[in-house]
Design a protein around this motif. Structure first.
Motif, mmCIF file in Angstrom:
data_model
loop_
_atom_site.group_PDB
_atom_site.id
_atom_site.type_symbol
_atom_site.label_atom_id
_atom_site.label_comp_id
_atom_site.label_asym_id
_atom_site.label_seq_id
_atom_site.Cartn_x
_atom_site.Cartn_y
_atom_site.Cartn_z
ATOM 1 N N VAL A 1 0.845 -1.201 0.000
ATOM 2 C CA VAL A 1 0.000 0.000 0.000
ATOM 3 C C VAL A 1 0.878 1.248 0.000
ATOM 4 C CG1 VAL A 1 -1.711 1.329 1.309
ATOM 5 C CG2 VAL A 1 -1.924 -1.159 1.137
ATOM 6 N N ILE A 2 1.929 1.240 0.798
ATOM 7 C CA ILE A 2 2.813 2.407 0.893
ATOM 8 C C ILE A 2 3.468 2.704 -0.451
ATOM 9 C CG2 ILE A 2 4.924 3.278 1.955
ATOM 10 C CD1 ILE A 2 4.134 1.738 4.492
ATOM 11 N N ILE A 3 3.964 1.676 -1.139
ATOM 12 C CA ILE A 3 4.619 1.937 -2.426
ATOM 13 C C ILE A 3 3.608 2.332 -3.495
ATOM 14 C CG2 ILE A 3 6.589 0.441 -1.920
ATOM 15 C CD1 ILE A 3 5.326 -1.621 -3.845
ATOM 16 N N ALA A 4 2.367 1.876 -3.352
ATOM 17 C CA ALA A 4 1.333 2.293 -4.301
ATOM 18 C C ALA A 4 1.080 3.792 -4.185
ATOM 19 C CB ALA A 4 0.042 1.522 -4.059
ATOM 20 N N GLN B 1 3.445 5.824 -3.107
ATOM 21 C CA GLN B 1 4.704 6.435 -3.501
ATOM 22 C C GLN B 1 4.773 6.615 -5.018
ATOM 23 O OE1 GLN B 1 6.812 7.563 -1.393
ATOM 24 N NE2 GLN B 1 8.677 7.981 -2.544
ATOM 25 N N LEU B 2 4.302 5.605 -5.747
ATOM 26 C CA LEU B 2 4.302 5.642 -7.203
ATOM 27 C C LEU B 2 2.917 5.250 -7.715
ATOM 28 C CD1 LEU B 2 7.734 3.884 -7.932
ATOM 29 C CD2 LEU B 2 7.256 6.335 -8.017
ATOM 30 N N PRO B 3 1.911 6.084 -7.502
ATOM 31 C CA PRO B 3 0.534 5.698 -7.821
ATOM 32 C C PRO B 3 0.290 5.454 -9.297
ATOM 33 C CG PRO B 3 0.670 8.041 -7.307
ATOM 34 C CD PRO B 3 2.000 7.438 -6.950
ATOM 35 N N GLY B 4 1.018 6.160 -10.165
ATOM 36 C CA GLY B 4 0.806 5.978 -11.584
ATOM 37 C C GLY B 4 1.289 4.648 -12.103
ATOM 38 N N ARG B 5 2.181 3.992 -11.366
ATOM 39 C CA ARG B 5 2.786 2.750 -11.833
ATOM 40 C C ARG B 5 2.471 1.538 -10.972
ATOM 41 N NH1 ARG B 5 8.874 4.497 -11.958
ATOM 42 N NH2 ARG B 5 9.158 2.265 -12.250
ATOM 43 N N LEU B 6 2.232 1.732 -9.687
ATOM 44 C CA LEU B 6 2.102 0.577 -8.784
ATOM 45 C C LEU B 6 0.766 0.524 -8.058
ATOM 46 C CD1 LEU B 6 5.697 0.505 -7.209
ATOM 47 C CD2 LEU B 6 4.828 -0.799 -9.158
ATOM 48 N N TRP B 7 -0.244 1.221 -8.546
ATOM 49 C CA TRP B 7 -1.535 1.231 -7.853
ATOM 50 C C TRP B 7 -2.144 -0.162 -7.739
ATOM 51 C CZ3 TRP B 7 -5.560 -0.839 -10.491
ATOM 52 C CH2 TRP B 7 -5.427 -0.944 -11.896
ATOM 53 N N TYR B 8 -1.815 -1.038 -8.685
ATOM 54 C CA TYR B 8 -2.434 -2.361 -8.730
ATOM 55 C C TYR B 8 -1.705 -3.389 -7.861
ATOM 56 C CZ TYR B 8 1.415 -3.301 -11.916
ATOM 57 O OH TYR B 8 2.666 -3.444 -12.463
ATOM 58 N N VAL B 9 -0.493 -3.070 -7.392
ATOM 59 C CA VAL B 9 0.288 -4.048 -6.627
ATOM 60 C C VAL B 9 -0.419 -4.477 -5.343
ATOM 61 C CG1 VAL B 9 2.425 -4.411 -5.341
ATOM 62 C CG2 VAL B 9 2.503 -3.444 -7.639
ATOM 63 N N PRO B 10 -0.931 -3.547 -4.509
ATOM 64 C CA PRO B 10 -1.646 -4.018 -3.309
ATOM 65 C C PRO B 10 -2.896 -4.828 -3.639
ATOM 66 C CG PRO B 10 -1.878 -1.633 -3.558
ATOM 67 C CD PRO B 10 -0.826 -2.074 -4.536
ATOM 68 N N VAL B 11 -3.478 -4.605 -4.812
ATOM 69 C CA VAL B 11 -4.632 -5.413 -5.225
ATOM 70 C C VAL B 11 -4.181 -6.847 -5.463
ATOM 71 C CG1 VAL B 11 -6.439 -5.713 -6.947
ATOM 72 C CG2 VAL B 11 -5.762 -3.401 -6.246
ATOM 73 N N LEU B 12 -3.079 -7.013 -6.203
ATOM 74 C CA LEU B 12 -2.548 -8.358 -6.434
ATOM 75 C C LEU B 12 -2.177 -9.048 -5.134
ATOM 76 C CD1 LEU B 12 -0.187 -7.744 -9.505
ATOM 77 C CD2 LEU B 12 -2.384 -8.928 -9.526
ATOM 78 N N VAL B 13 -1.504 -8.306 -4.257
ATOM 79 C CA VAL B 13 -1.052 -8.891 -2.988
ATOM 80 C C VAL B 13 -2.244 -9.294 -2.132
ATOM 81 C CG1 VAL B 13 0.189 -8.431 -0.838
ATOM 82 C CG2 VAL B 13 1.156 -7.674 -3.009
ATOM 83 N N GLN B 14 -3.276 -8.454 -2.075
ATOM 84 C CA GLN B 14 -4.441 -8.799 -1.268
ATOM 85 C C GLN B 14 -5.208 -9.973 -1.835
ATOM 86 O OE1 GLN B 14 -6.101 -7.696 1.834
ATOM 87 N NE2 GLN B 14 -3.888 -7.420 1.968
ATOM 88 N N LEU B 15 -5.388 -10.006 -3.149
ATOM 89 C CA LEU B 15 -6.085 -11.140 -3.759
ATOM 90 C C LEU B 15 -5.360 -12.439 -3.452
ATOM 91 C CD1 LEU B 15 -7.051 -9.683 -7.261
ATOM 92 C CD2 LEU B 15 -8.601 -10.267 -5.382
ATOM 93 N N SER B 16 -4.034 -12.384 -3.495
ATOM 94 C CA SER B 16 -3.239 -13.571 -3.207
ATOM 95 C C SER B 16 -3.235 -13.902 -1.722
ATOM 96 C CB SER B 16 -1.814 -13.349 -3.694
ATOM 97 O OG SER B 16 -0.989 -14.430 -3.349
ATOM 98 N N ALA C 1 3.006 -9.698 -8.476
ATOM 99 C CA ALA C 1 3.277 -8.537 -7.624
ATOM 100 C C ALA C 1 4.776 -8.361 -7.430
ATOM 101 C CB ALA C 1 2.570 -8.694 -6.273
ATOM 102 N N LEU C 2 5.489 -9.458 -7.199
ATOM 103 C CA LEU C 2 6.941 -9.394 -7.023
ATOM 104 C C LEU C 2 7.621 -8.880 -8.287
ATOM 105 C CD1 LEU C 2 9.548 -9.961 -5.479
ATOM 106 C CD2 LEU C 2 9.372 -12.364 -6.203
ATOM 107 N N MET C 3 7.189 -9.361 -9.442
ATOM 108 C CA MET C 3 7.776 -8.922 -10.702
ATOM 109 C C MET C 3 7.532 -7.431 -10.936
ATOM 110 S SD MET C 3 6.759 -12.222 -13.071
ATOM 111 C CE MET C 3 7.295 -11.436 -14.577
ATOM 112 N N ALA C 4 6.344 -6.960 -10.578
ATOM 113 C CA ALA C 4 6.022 -5.541 -10.759
ATOM 114 C C ALA C 4 6.899 -4.664 -9.877
ATOM 115 C CB ALA C 4 4.540 -5.303 -10.445
ATOM 116 N N VAL C 5 7.110 -5.090 -8.636
ATOM 117 C CA VAL C 5 7.928 -4.300 -7.717
ATOM 118 C C VAL C 5 9.396 -4.338 -8.142
ATOM 119 C CG1 VAL C 5 8.675 -4.057 -5.325
ATOM 120 C CG2 VAL C 5 6.305 -4.622 -5.820
ATOM 121 N N LEU C 6 9.869 -5.509 -8.566
ATOM 122 C CA LEU C 6 11.247 -5.609 -9.062
ATOM 123 C C LEU C 6 11.457 -4.707 -10.276
ATOM 124 C CD1 LEU C 6 12.049 -9.424 -8.809
ATOM 125 C CD2 LEU C 6 13.383 -7.581 -7.791
#
Length: 427
Positions: free
Chosen positions: A346-349, A351-366, A395-400
């Protein structure tokens, strides 16, 4: 000060009274949801937490900690449980209330970290804090399950906040407290090694970790507990579970071996995970040092050549990488062990909302999908654990990818200016 506070100052349009009232309303709503779950008694409470509480209550409260063989937790959590025995509150309710209080503390530190990015726009930070407070995994972990993951995660996130504020001794002390509460705090410890090698924090500050850990054990030692048993409590935990995965959305969702061969695979998995984490650490340090060389080239003799440069965005991205990668690669992980990733995503989303907004969604679904395997057995036949593993891998690939992009940006002339997302944040 690094780029996280690099936005041009602008007058805040937020009414402090409205902000406070909104925060209070969010807290009340979050507490109301959790109150509805207080009566649920999980199997973990029935077999572990409940009997531990009863043992402490029957043996004199804090005096019961003269021997800690009745529990496989370290004593800081048992201190909290012992304190409950002196209060007129049911064991189940009290244990859950401790975790719920730390939910609030976790949201607070989320607010503080996001506020560093946009100090004049507190609504954004409040939004991040509220999202963390209402994450399905955070709500369920404390309110339904009564687990202690919010406690150690609060200190990890608080430690990251102190790193961002250039307070290394405070940061390492917080990491030490987190480790004293739960072994899973080590998932974020590779970040500290990167920070030391990148000279973002002095190596001496790492001494605060064992110092705090031992200091928290001293009260139990004074009560008569065996010091060796206290200091080696975590050494006895790894062999508790033999399965390659315990509903965790990890790489072991794609591994199928006979049960009698799983022990060898587990040991090999630990070695492989350690090697891969060391590779990640090495690549991160190399990238930071290369960024330092870019600083020297851009600024000439005023900046010492090769001086490492780690932006705050890069730091947060590395925290997210390790929070996801370590439990993803290690065997014998529980579904709850992605809790740190739940929050930092959530914090990084933000930090970079235009690029990582979907990462917490992936992490939560998983992550929460894996929770359902345990907390809602009736839906278990409809869940695909390999699918949850794929979501976490994505999610890991997106953050990397974002971390690599952040480091590449810092290698180019002028690349150390705020990222394009900063402009979007101030729009």
């Amino acid at each position: 000060m690094s780029e996280i506070t690099a936005e041009e100052p602008r007058q805040s349009t937020a009414d402090p009274t409205v902000l406070i009232l909104t925060a209070m309303a969010a807290v009340m709503a979050a507490l109301s949801i959790r109150i509805l779950m207080l009566d649920n008694e999980s199997t973990d409470f029935y077999y572990f937490l409940g009997p531990w509480y009863q043992y402490i209550a029957n043996n004199g409260g804090f005096h019961a900690l003269s021997g800690t063989g009745f529990s496989d937790y370290n004593v800081p959590y048992l201190y909290l449980m012992a304190a409950l025995t002196y209060l007129p509150v049911a064991a189940l309710t009290g244990i859950k209330c401790i975790s719920i209080l730390f939910d609030l503390a976790l949201a607070y530190y989320t607010f503080r970290i996001v506020a560093l990015r946009s100090p004049q726009r507190p609504w954004r930070a409040l939004g991040a804090a509220v999202i963390v407070l209402f994450l399905p995994t955070v709500v369920t972990n404390s309110g339904w399950w009564g687990q202690a993951d919010a406690i150690f995660t609060t200190f990890l996130v608080g430690g990251v906040y102190h790193i961002l504020r250039d307070r290394p001794w405070w940061a390492c002390s917080f990491f030490g407290i987190a480790l004293a509460f739960k072994l899973q705090a080590v998932f974020l410890f590779p970040l500290l090694l990167v920070l030391v090698l990148a000279r973002r924090i002095p190596w001496r500050s790492l001494l605060a970790i064992p110092a705090v850990y031992v200091a928290l054990d001293i009260p139990a030692m004074l009560l008569g507990s065996d010091p060796w048993q206290l200091l080696t409590v975590y050494a006895r935990q790894p062999d508790t579970y033999k399965d390659l995965t315990l509903n965790a959305p990890s790489v072991y969702q794609f591994v199928s071996v006979p049960f009698e061969e799983q022990d060898g695979v587990r040991h090999a998995g630990v070695l492989v995970a350690g090697a891969l984490v060391l590779v990640l650490i090495g690549l991160a340090v190399w990238a930071i040092r290369r960024a330092g060389q870019a600083v020297a080239l851009e600024n000439g003799p005023t900046v010492r050549e090769g001086r490492p440069k780690l932006t705050d965005t890069g730091l947060l991205l590395l925290a997210a990488v390790f929070a996801i990668a370590v439990p993803f690669l290690l065997p014998s992980m529980h579904e709850r062990y992605f809790y740190v990733a739940d929050v930092i995503s959530v914090i990084i989303a933000f930090q970079l909302p235009g690029r990582l907004w979907y990462v917490p969604v992936l992490v939560q679904l998983s992550s929460f999908g894996s929770y359902l395997k345990f907390i809602a057995p009736s839906v278990s036949p409809y869940l695909s654990m390999p699918a949850h593993g794929v979501l976490m891998l994505l999610a890991l690939m997106a953050v990397l990818r974002a971390a690599i992009g952040e480091f590449r940006r810092s290698w180019t002339p002028g690349g150390l200016e705020p990222a394009p997302e900063s402009a979007a944040l101030t729009a």
